[in-house]
Design a protein around this motif. Structure first.
Motif, PDB file in Angstrom:
ATOM      1  N   VAL A  88       0.858  -1.183   0.000  1.00  0.00           N
ATOM      2  CA  VAL A  88       0.000   0.000   0.000  1.00  0.00           C
ATOM      3  C   VAL A  88       0.897   1.235   0.000  1.00  0.00           C
ATOM      4  N   THR A  89       0.710   2.074  -1.003  1.00  0.00           N
ATOM      5  CA  THR A  89       1.425   3.342  -1.061  1.00  0.00           C
ATOM      6  C   THR A  89       0.414   4.400  -0.662  1.00  0.00           C
ATOM      7  N   SER A  90       0.661   5.078   0.458  1.00  0.00           N
ATOM      8  CA  SER A  90      -0.347   6.034   0.888  1.00  0.00           C
ATOM      9  C   SER A  90       0.182   7.459   0.783  1.00  0.00           C
ATOM     10  N   TYR A  91      -0.746   8.359   0.601  1.00  0.00           N
ATOM     11  CA  TYR A  91      -0.411   9.770   0.413  1.00  0.00           C
ATOM     12  C   TYR A  91      -1.635  10.531   0.903  1.00  0.00           C
ATOM     13  N   TYR A  92      -1.487  11.218   2.020  1.00  0.00           N
ATOM     14  CA  TYR A  92      -2.668  11.841   2.626  1.00  0.00           C
ATOM     15  C   TYR A  92      -2.277  13.062   3.439  1.00  0.00           C
TER      16      TYR A  92
END
Ligand SMILES: *[C@@H]1O[C@H](CO)[C@@H](O)[C@H](O)[C@H]1NC(C)=O
Ligand SMILES: *[C@@H]1O[C@H](CO)[C@@H](O)[C@H](O)[C@H]1NC(C)=O
Ligand SMILES: *[C@@H]1O[C@H](CO)[C@@H](O)[C@H](O)[C@H]1NC(C)=O
Length: 287
Positions: A88-92
């Protein structure tokens, strides 16, 4: 004009163009802290790029030093290629505390040749359950693509390469809570989510393919702190007043019709006690 003069002009133009790009793109060395994974996160190209990696021992992540109360954040991402199932690549962006606000992009990897899922969510005052998921209309592992989060007092918009894929309007007047009081930081990480990301944990991360690596560049933030000209006074072209115009609305509908694979507003089985107020209000304004 002689050929050499043209060449000189082209040369001068490219220098200016190059400098302009440098000014626009942030410097990861100055803008973020690596907060997880130690040297599994690597700042590259004199601060213009970051590589996050994940292996069996750990993932990695960074967060912005600055906090923003409203802003437009953009980054170019190139996701883990090949068999990325479970990653999972997350960006938030998120604030802190038990009543936190958060606006999420998460990219769920898949087996080689199978499509990524773009998972989005909006959490206000610690309450989420507002997932929408999408496929992309390109392979996100071959080139960099731009993913942006617009967050202003009127609306939140998720963009992919400038195309709006989701909008969450400020519907405070309809009793829907909206993030507008807590400052947020930008966060990003690459982690192992194989217990939920891949068909509820059916497909496991293939560690023989590790380390997995995702790349980030062109970090750019327009915000209200430190730059008065972009916040307020700049008229309708400024991000602080940005909304979706007619052609943007057509694009949004195109994406939602062809690429949306899950919508919390369309899941009465899950929300037996009734859909969220914003879903009901949106449905009424459409009809
Ligand atoms: C992986 O691809 C399959 C086949 O298209 C799809 O059903 C599944 O939802 C995908 N999984 C993720 C996490 O995107
Ligand atoms: C507004 O929302 C709050 C919290 O979700 C709820 O307790 C309250 O009953 C709502 N008020 C109205 C008028 O719907
Ligand atoms: C922005 O405007 C405020 C109020 O007009 C002023 O106090 C502040 O110094 C300005 N900041 C910058 C970076 O110009």
């Amino acid at each position: 004009m002689g050929c050499s003069k043209i060449l000189i002009l082209v040369y001068i133009f490219s220098i200016f163009y190059f400098m302009w790009c440098l000014v626009l793109a942030g410097d990861f060395r100055k803008d973020v802290d690596i907060i997880w994974g130690g040297d599994k996160a690597k700042i590259l190209e004199n601060g213009r790029a970051i590589a996050l990696s994940l292996d069996k021992t750990s993932g990695s992540g960074f967060q912005s030093k600055a906090q923003f109360l409203f802003g437009k954040i953009s980054m170019d991402l190139k996701l883990v290629p090949g068999n990325s199932a479970g990653t999972v690549t997350s960006y938030y962006v998120a604030s802190k505390g038990a009543m936190w606000d958060e606006i999420d992009f998460e990219f769920l990897g898949n087996l080689s040749g199978d499509p990524y899922t773009v998972h989005t969510n909006v959490i206000t005052q610690g309450k989420g359950d507002r997932e929408q998921q999408f496929r992309l209309w390109f392979d996100p592992t071959i080139n960099f693509h731009t993913y942006s989060i617009l967050w202003n007092p009127r609306t939140i918009i998720f963009y992919v390469d400038g195309t709006p894929i989701r909008q969450f309007k400020n519907m405070k007047t309809k009793n829907v809570s909206y993030p507008e009081k807590q400052a947020m930081r930008v966060h990003s990480s690459l982690w192992d989510g194989d217990d939920w990301a891949t068909r509820g944990g059916l497909v496991k991360t293939d560690w023989s393919k590790a380390p997995f690596t995702a790349y980030y560049k062109n970090y750019e933030v327009q915000d209200c702190v430190g730059s008065n000209k972009t916040c307020g006074g700049d008229g309708s072209s400024s991000w602080i007043n940005e909304g979706i115009d007619d052609s943007g609305m057509k694009r949004l509908k195109w994406v939602q019709k062809n690429f949306m694979i899950y919508d919390y507003c369309n899941d009465p089985k899950r929300f037996r006690l009734g859909l969220a107020s914003e879903c009901v209000a949106n449905a009424m304004s459409m009809s």
